[in-house]
Design a protein around this motif. Sequence first.
Motif, PDB file in Angstrom:
ATOM      1  N   VAL A  63       0.855  -1.178   0.000  1.00  0.00           N
ATOM      2  CA  VAL A  63       0.000   0.000   0.000  1.00  0.00           C
ATOM      3  C   VAL A  63       0.894   1.231   0.000  1.00  0.00           C
ATOM      4  O   VAL A  63       1.776   1.368   0.840  1.00  0.00           O
ATOM      5  N   ASN A  64       0.677   2.107  -0.957  1.00  0.00           N
ATOM      6  CA  ASN A  64       1.452   3.347  -1.007  1.00  0.00           C
ATOM      7  C   ASN A  64       0.800   4.364  -0.088  1.00  0.00           C
ATOM      8  O   ASN A  64      -0.301   4.838  -0.341  1.00  0.00           O
ATOM      9  N   ARG A  65       1.508   4.695   0.943  1.00  0.00           N
ATOM     10  CA  ARG A  65       1.013   5.687   1.890  1.00  0.00           C
ATOM     11  C   ARG A  65       1.951   6.892   1.855  1.00  0.00           C
ATOM     12  O   ARG A  65       3.157   6.726   1.718  1.00  0.00           O
ATOM     13  N   PRO A  66       1.422   8.083   1.992  1.00  0.00           N
ATOM     14  CA  PRO A  66       2.313   9.248   2.015  1.00  0.00           C
ATOM     15  C   PRO A  66       3.191   9.205   3.270  1.00  0.00           C
ATOM     16  O   PRO A  66       2.801   8.683   4.312  1.00  0.00           O
ATOM     17  N   VAL A  67       4.380   9.745   3.096  1.00  0.00           N
ATOM     18  CA  VAL A  67       5.334   9.745   4.208  1.00  0.00           C
ATOM     19  C   VAL A  67       4.805  10.661   5.294  1.00  0.00           C
ATOM     20  O   VAL A  67       4.414  11.795   5.046  1.00  0.00           O
ATOM     21  N   GLN A  68       4.806  10.168   6.496  1.00  0.00           N
ATOM     22  CA  GLN A  68       4.326  10.957   7.619  1.00  0.00           C
ATOM     23  C   GLN A  68       5.489  11.800   8.145  1.00  0.00           C
ATOM     24  O   GLN A  68       6.473  11.271   8.636  1.00  0.00           O
ATOM     25  N   ARG A  69       5.341  13.108   8.009  1.00  0.00           N
ATOM     26  CA  ARG A  69       6.371  14.018   8.503  1.00  0.00           C
ATOM     27  C   ARG A  69       5.962  14.488   9.887  1.00  0.00           C
ATOM     28  O   ARG A  69       4.773  14.621  10.185  1.00  0.00           O
ATOM     29  N   PRO A  70       6.965  14.748  10.706  1.00  0.00           N
ATOM     30  CA  PRO A  70       6.599  15.238  12.034  1.00  0.00           C
ATOM     31  C   PRO A  70       5.907  16.599  11.918  1.00  0.00           C
ATOM     32  O   PRO A  70       6.210  17.396  11.036  1.00  0.00           O
ATOM     33  N   ALA A  71       4.993  16.811  12.805  1.00  0.00           N
ATOM     34  CA  ALA A  71       4.234  18.068  12.778  1.00  0.00           C
ATOM     35  C   ALA A  71       5.171  19.232  13.056  1.00  0.00           C
ATOM     36  O   ALA A  71       5.988  19.193  13.974  1.00  0.00           O
ATOM     37  N   GLU A  72       5.064  20.266  12.207  1.00  0.00           N
ATOM     38  CA  GLU A  72       5.902  21.446  12.409  1.00  0.00           C
ATOM     39  C   GLU A  72       5.279  22.311  13.497  1.00  0.00           C
ATOM     40  O   GLU A  72       4.063  22.460  13.575  1.00  0.00           O
ATOM     41  N   GLU A  73       6.160  22.894  14.293  1.00  0.00           N
ATOM     42  CA  GLU A  73       5.674  23.763  15.353  1.00  0.00           C
ATOM     43  C   GLU A  73       5.285  25.099  14.743  1.00  0.00           C
ATOM     44  O   GLU A  73       6.013  25.651  13.914  1.00  0.00           O
ATOM     45  N   PRO A  74       4.134  25.607  15.125  1.00  0.00           N
ATOM     46  CA  PRO A  74       3.745  26.909  14.576  1.00  0.00           C
ATOM     47  C   PRO A  74       4.653  28.026  15.095  1.00  0.00           C
ATOM     48  O   PRO A  74       5.100  27.997  16.237  1.00  0.00           O
ATOM     49  N   VAL A  75       4.971  28.958  14.199  1.00  0.00           N
ATOM     50  CA  VAL A  75       5.810  30.095  14.580  1.00  0.00           C
ATOM     51  C   VAL A  75       4.886  31.178  15.112  1.00  0.00           C
ATOM     52  O   VAL A  75       3.915  31.546  14.439  1.00  0.00           O
ATOM     53  N   PRO A  76       5.187  31.677  16.319  1.00  0.00           N
ATOM     54  CA  PRO A  76       4.311  32.716  16.855  1.00  0.00           C
ATOM     55  C   PRO A  76       4.402  33.980  15.992  1.00  0.00           C
ATOM     56  O   PRO A  76       5.471  34.376  15.568  1.00  0.00           O
ATOM     57  N   ALA A  77       3.273  34.553  15.722  1.00  0.00           N
ATOM     58  CA  ALA A  77       3.228  35.765  14.917  1.00  0.00           C
ATOM     59  C   ALA A  77       3.639  36.942  15.756  1.00  0.00           C
ATOM     60  O   ALA A  77       3.338  37.034  16.941  1.00  0.00           O
ATOM     61  N   VAL A  78       4.342  37.878  15.114  1.00  0.00           N
ATOM     62  CA  VAL A  78       4.779  39.090  15.833  1.00  0.00           C
ATOM     63  C   VAL A  78       3.616  40.064  15.769  1.00  0.00           C
ATOM     64  O   VAL A  78       3.078  40.339  14.697  1.00  0.00           O
ATOM     65  N   ALA A  79       3.254  40.545  16.916  1.00  0.00           N
ATOM     66  CA  ALA A  79       2.149  41.502  16.971  1.00  0.00           C
ATOM     67  C   ALA A  79       2.596  42.825  16.376  1.00  0.00           C
ATOM     68  O   ALA A  79       3.658  43.331  16.694  1.00  0.00           O
ATOM     69  N   SER A  80       1.817  43.352  15.491  1.00  0.00           N
ATOM     70  CA  SER A  80       2.175  44.642  14.876  1.00  0.00           C
ATOM     71  C   SER A  80       1.773  45.772  15.806  1.00  0.00           C
ATOM     72  O   SER A  80       0.756  45.724  16.478  1.00  0.00           O
ATOM     73  N   GLY A  81       2.615  46.768  15.802  1.00  0.00           N
ATOM     74  CA  GLY A  81       2.308  47.932  16.620  1.00  0.00           C
ATOM     75  C   GLY A  81       2.640  47.715  18.081  1.00  0.00           C
ATOM     76  O   GLY A  81       2.250  48.503  18.924  1.00  0.00           O
ATOM     77  N   SER A  82       3.325  46.671  18.413  1.00  0.00           N
ATOM     78  CA  SER A  82       3.663  46.466  19.808  1.00  0.00           C
ATOM     79  C   SER A  82       4.930  47.247  20.125  1.00  0.00           C
ATOM     80  O   SER A  82       5.797  47.446  19.285  1.00  0.00           O
ATOM     81  N   LYS A  83       5.014  47.668  21.306  1.00  0.00           N
ATOM     82  CA  LYS A  83       6.195  48.446  21.739  1.00  0.00           C
ATOM     83  C   LYS A  83       7.139  47.491  22.417  1.00  0.00           C
ATOM     84  O   LYS A  83       6.795  46.857  23.389  1.00  0.00           O
ATOM     85  N   THR A  84       8.326  47.465  21.886  1.00  0.00           N
ATOM     86  CA  THR A  84       9.341  46.607  22.483  1.00  0.00           C
ATOM     87  C   THR A  84      10.511  47.479  22.867  1.00  0.00           C
ATOM     88  O   THR A  84      10.806  48.492  22.236  1.00  0.00           O
ATOM     89  N   ALA A  85      11.159  47.087  23.875  1.00  0.00           N
ATOM     90  CA  ALA A  85      12.333  47.829  24.312  1.00  0.00           C
ATOM     91  C   ALA A  85      13.465  47.523  23.391  1.00  0.00           C
ATOM     92  O   ALA A  85      13.774  46.378  23.123  1.00  0.00           O
ATOM     93  N   ALA A  86      14.119  48.546  22.914  1.00  0.00           N
ATOM     94  CA  ALA A  86      15.216  48.356  21.991  1.00  0.00           C
ATOM     95  C   ALA A  86      16.517  48.647  22.636  1.00  0.00           C
ATOM     96  O   ALA A  86      16.698  49.391  23.490  1.00  0.00           O
TER      97      ALA A  86
END
Length: 86
Positions: A63-86
């Motif tokens: 049976v040809n089954r697609p290769v199971q790849r490990p689940a990728e971790e989601p990358v947290p989105a950078v909030a726009s307009g947030s104030k960060t200390a530089a």
Amino acid sequence: MPRPTAAQIAYGSITVIFSTLAMLLLSQTSSAVGTAVIAVSALALGLLVAMTVPQPKSRVVAVNRPVQRPAEEPVPAVASGSKTAA
């Protein structure tokens, strides 16, 4: 219970026919009881031969089954307009 194959039916039938003829000719019986015993024994012999014929092996299908790849971790989105200390 699996169905009998063509080889099993052929070998069993040929065995019944030839063994019945051989036993009737060799025994030279003329009674009904003797003929019945020969017929029953030929049927039993034919059944034995038919059941001992090897069964065809079942094929394994890959049976040809697609290769199971490990689940990728989601990358947290950078909030726009947030104030960060530089």
